[in-house]
Design an enzyme around this catalytic site. Structure first.
Site, short mmCIF file in Angstrom:
data_model
loop_
_atom_site.label_atom_id
_atom_site.label_comp_id
_atom_site.label_asym_id
_atom_site.label_seq_id
_atom_site.Cartn_x
_atom_site.Cartn_y
_atom_site.Cartn_z
N CYS A 87 0.66 -1.12 -0.08
CA CYS A 87 -0.16 -0.20 -0.28
C CYS A 87 1.10 1.69 0.21
CB CYS A 87 -1.17 0.15 0.97
SG CYS A 87 -2.37 1.44 0.70
N HIS A 204 -3.15 -5.99 1.04
CA HIS A 204 -3.16 -5.94 3.08
C HIS A 204 -2.76 -7.80 2.57
CE1 HIS A 204 -2.09 -2.09 3.58
NE2 HIS A 204 -3.63 -2.20 3.47
N GLU A 206 -1.59 -8.78 4.55
CA GLU A 206 -1.00 -8.97 5.71
C GLU A 206 -2.26 -8.91 7.40
OE1 GLU A 206 -0.79 -4.60 5.69
OE2 GLU A 206 -0.41 -6.44 4.60
#
Length: 233
Positions: A87, A204, A206
């Protein structure tokens, strides 16, 4: 896997990233403040997480790209070290010259925050070896400026050299305007440098590594990095 997470003023996803890295690698990542001029000894992976570094003033990532620590990151990458920018981290990589192109305002000029589907284009890189080529994964996005753009020659090179690793797609892998959430050129969600050791991506991964989140499709990226580094050791 010894990882280092860069922390810039305004970054807000560093703890999410640290949790994912520790969960999958078994090691606590180091937090590296932007004013540092070196990386921890023995670092295998440098990560630039999401957020709004310096409030996104001037341009997203423009100020962070000029932070003292970035000289060490450039040297690390030049030496073959793995670098991941997610990002705002992707924006910083582009602004710093580690990746080509730029991230512009989303085509509809709105902040986008929901799960999207990505098609994995290759499985023979450190950042994709945890997946199969053509596999569709689901991960979240949260950005207002994720519209990847570059000149025609750069796009041709990215495509011709196989440097587009992730694309926005449908749940069944179709590519097209309907599934291109932000207007990115060629539905690009993630690219690597010529050497293949620096990845920038807007989604994302994660945030999709634990069952409690309802999806663990992001695990493959991190598990692949661990496997790559273990094999190289």
């Amino acid at each position: 896997m010894k990882s280092a997470i860069l922390v810039f003023p305004g970054i807000n996803r560093e703890r999410d990233m640290a949790r994912a890295l520790k969960l999958i690698s078994g090691h606590e990542p180091a937090m590296v403040w932007h004013a540092e001029t070196s990386l921890p000894k023995g670092t295998d992976l440098v990560v630039m997480p999401g957020g709004f570094s310096y409030g996104d003033y001037l341009r997203c990532g423009a100020i962070a790209a000029r932070s003292p620590v970035m000289d060490a990151v450039r040297a690390f990458a030049a030496d073959g070290g793995l670098v991941l920018g997610v990002c705002n981290g992707f924006q910083i990589l582009c602004e710093s010259g580690l990746l080509p192109g730029i991230l512009m305002r989303n085509a509809r000029l709105k902040f986008i925050c929901h799960d999207v589907h990505l098609r994995v284009e290759r499985s023979d890189t450190p950042f994709t070896r945890g997946y199969n080529a053509g596999q569709v994964i689901r991960v979240p996005v949260a950005h207002g400026e994720g519209n990847y753009a570059a000149d025609e020659e750069t796009i041709r090179r990215l495509e011709g050299e196989g440097r587009v690793l992730y694309r926005y797609c449908s749940a069944t892998g179709e590519i097209g305007d309907t599934h291109n959430i932000n207007g990115a050129a060629q539905s690009i969600a993630g690219i690597v440098n010529v050497r293949g050791n620096v990845l920038g991506m807007m989604p994302h991964p994660e945030n999709h590594v634990e069952d409690i989140m309802g999806c663990t499709d992001g695990r493959g990226l991190f598990a692949g990095l661990v496997a790559h580094l273990e094999r190289a050791a």
